[in-house]
Design an enzyme around this catalytic site. Structure first.
Site, PDB file in Angstrom:
ATOM      1  CE  LYS A   1       3.971   6.786   3.563  1.00 29.81           C
ATOM      2  NZ  LYS A   1       3.831   6.285   4.932  1.00 29.81           N
TER       3      LYS A   1
ATOM      4  CG  HIS B   1       2.132   7.615  -0.200  1.00 26.12           C
ATOM      5  ND1 HIS B   1       1.713   8.523   0.722  1.00 26.12           N
ATOM      6  CD2 HIS B   1       1.532   6.447   0.129  1.00 26.12           C
ATOM      7  CE1 HIS B   1       0.906   7.935   1.593  1.00 26.12           C
ATOM      8  NE2 HIS B   1       0.783   6.672   1.242  1.00 26.12           N
TER       9      HIS B   1
ATOM     10  CG  HIS C   1      -0.398   0.173   2.517  1.00 23.41           C
ATOM     11  ND1 HIS C   1       0.220  -0.859   3.176  1.00 23.41           N
ATOM     12  CD2 HIS C   1      -0.312   1.258   3.328  1.00 23.41           C
ATOM     13  CE1 HIS C   1       0.664  -0.416   4.352  1.00 23.41           C
ATOM     14  NE2 HIS C   1       0.352   0.867   4.468  1.00 23.41           N
ATOM     15  CG  ASP C   2       2.371   3.402   3.037  1.00 17.06           C
ATOM     16  OD1 ASP C   2       1.454   4.041   2.480  1.00 17.06           O
ATOM     17  OD2 ASP C   2       2.530   3.349   4.272  1.00 17.06           O
TER      18      ASP C   2
ATOM     19  CG  HIS D   1      -3.493   3.373   1.480  1.00 15.75           C
ATOM     20  ND1 HIS D   1      -2.822   3.533   0.287  1.00 15.75           N
ATOM     21  CD2 HIS D   1      -2.660   3.864   2.437  1.00 15.75           C
ATOM     22  CE1 HIS D   1      -1.645   4.080   0.526  1.00 15.75           C
ATOM     23  NE2 HIS D   1      -1.521   4.301   1.828  1.00 15.75           N
ATOM     24  CG  HIS D   2      -3.465   7.776   2.869  1.00 18.18           C
ATOM     25  ND1 HIS D   2      -3.315   7.773   4.236  1.00 18.18           N
ATOM     26  CD2 HIS D   2      -2.332   7.236   2.361  1.00 18.18           C
ATOM     27  CE1 HIS D   2      -2.131   7.256   4.554  1.00 18.18           C
ATOM     28  NE2 HIS D   2      -1.520   6.918   3.422  1.00 18.18           N
TER      29      HIS D   2
ATOM     30  CG  ASP E   1      -1.986   2.531   6.860  1.00 23.62           C
ATOM     31  OD1 ASP E   1      -0.903   2.229   7.397  1.00 23.62           O
ATOM     32  OD2 ASP E   1      -2.110   3.469   6.043  1.00 23.62           O
TER      33      ASP E   1
HETATM   34 FE   LIG Z   1      -0.019   5.312   3.016  1.00 27.24          FE
END
Ligand SMILES: [Fe+2]
Length: 349
Positions: A219, A244, A215-216, A269-270, A298
């Site tokens: 970044k 990201h 998911h990240d 996801h954010h 998360d």
């Molecule tokens: Fe994230």
């Protein structure tokens, strides 16, 4: 007229063929000609008898059949053979020169149509040509199937290699930072447990597992000084970090066809239920359910691990916080499923 002299001599070897004719004399003569070409011949005096022979011997490469026979005529027999034994070449014979019958036979899938009386050389040349065509059709099909399988296998392998690469990248990204080490794997586990308690199964759980893990990944494009900044972020730094999800989705675009759910998780996801999230400001059910689940996992992992800017919270406090923001930030159903799954895993542990 095609030059039958050019036809490849058939290598019949022990290949079997079936000769169907109601006149024993004609049948014997056909059998002799075909045996001289190397065939092992079976015989039948009618279409019905021929179908019984085929039931016994299976699918021969070649059938030579008369048109006019008692019980079942040649056309009826041809249709039954095309239906049950599509890879058999059928050569039809007739004593009558009827163009319409010849056209009809070819239209219904006969390999060839010959007029009686037939000379040995003509029959052998026509048989050779019919079998050469059959061999090409079978070869073509084999190549096509083999090629399709290989293309599929290679595409799968390319995807596997790509996935291994991004999974290694995700781990490398976390390993640089003591605060986030193991974050993705934990988020992935929490999300899968939550999804399972919401009734997800099979391939959709696999998508959530991978989406949680990656998911990240976006970044990787965020500067470390921003990523690990202990204090409050400036507007520009926040803008950088909030890129990201989109960056991650772009990185994982080779998965778009096979695993679109992974991309939905990475991009969304954010997002927040009240529409104040990023990158798209989606609201409620506009946010893909997989992303709502990963968002809960998360948030929980972020709260229960130490970050440069704050201490970690105990699980029960983090759980209470998840419930407090359920309905505005997080999906209430996903929160409850997470709490239930977590309580169950605690009991088992
Ligand atoms: Fe994230």
């Amino acid at each position: 007229m095609p030059n039958t002299q050019d036809a490849q001599p058939v290598v019949a070897g022990s290949a079997s063929c079936l000769v169907v004719d109601d006149e024993p004399g004609v049948r014997r003569s056909l059998v002799r000609m075909l045996e001289a070409q190397g065939f092992h011949c079976h015989e039948a005096g009618s279409g019905v008898e021929a179908l019984a022979v085929l039931d016994r011997i299976g699918e021969p490469p070649l059938i030579v059949s008369d048109m006019r026979m008692p019980e079942m005529d040649g056309i009826g027999f041809l249709e039954a053979v095309r239906d049950r034994y599509p890879d058999t070449s059928v050569i039809m014979l007739s004593g009558l020169s009827e163009t319409t019958t010849a056209v009809d036979c070819l239209h219904r899938g006969a390999a060839d149509f010959l007029l009686k009386p037939i000379s040995m050389s003509e029959l052998q040349a026509r048989v050779a040509r019919a079998l050469e065509k059959r061999a090409l059709v079978l070869q073509n099909r084999y190549y096509q199937e083999t090629l399709e399988r290989r293309v599929h296998e290679q595409a799968q392998r390319i995807q596997e290699l790509f996935l291994q690469g991004v999974q290694m990248l995700a781990r490398a990204l976390e390993a640089k930072d003591a605060y986030t080490r193991g974050h993705s794997i934990r988020v992935s586990r929490y999300a899968v447990a939550t999804a399972r308690s919401m009734g997800f199964e099979g391939g959709s759980l696999d998508g959530i597992r991978l989406g949680g893990e990656l998911h990240d990944i976006g970044k990787i494009g965020t500067r470390e000084s921003v990523l690990h900044k202990p204090g409050t972020l400036t507007a520009d730094e926040f803008r950088q970090i909030s890129e990201h999800p989109v960056l991650g989705e772009r990185m994982l675009s080779p998965l778009a066809r096979e695993s679109p759910d992974v991309l939905r998780i990475v991009r969304s996801h954010h997002e927040r239920l009240d529409g104040r999230g990023f990158p798209d400001g989606l609201r409620g059910e506009q946010i893909p359910i997989e992303a709502r689940i990963v968002a809960v996992a998360d948030a929980f992992d972020a709260m229960t691990t130490r970050r440069p800017y704050r201490e970690s919270r105990p699980p029960d406090q983090a759980m209470a916080e998840l419930r407090r923001v359920a309905g505005t930030q997080l999906d209430p159903e996903a929160v409850e499923a997470f709490v239930a799954a977590h309580a169950w895993s605690e009991q088992v542990a």
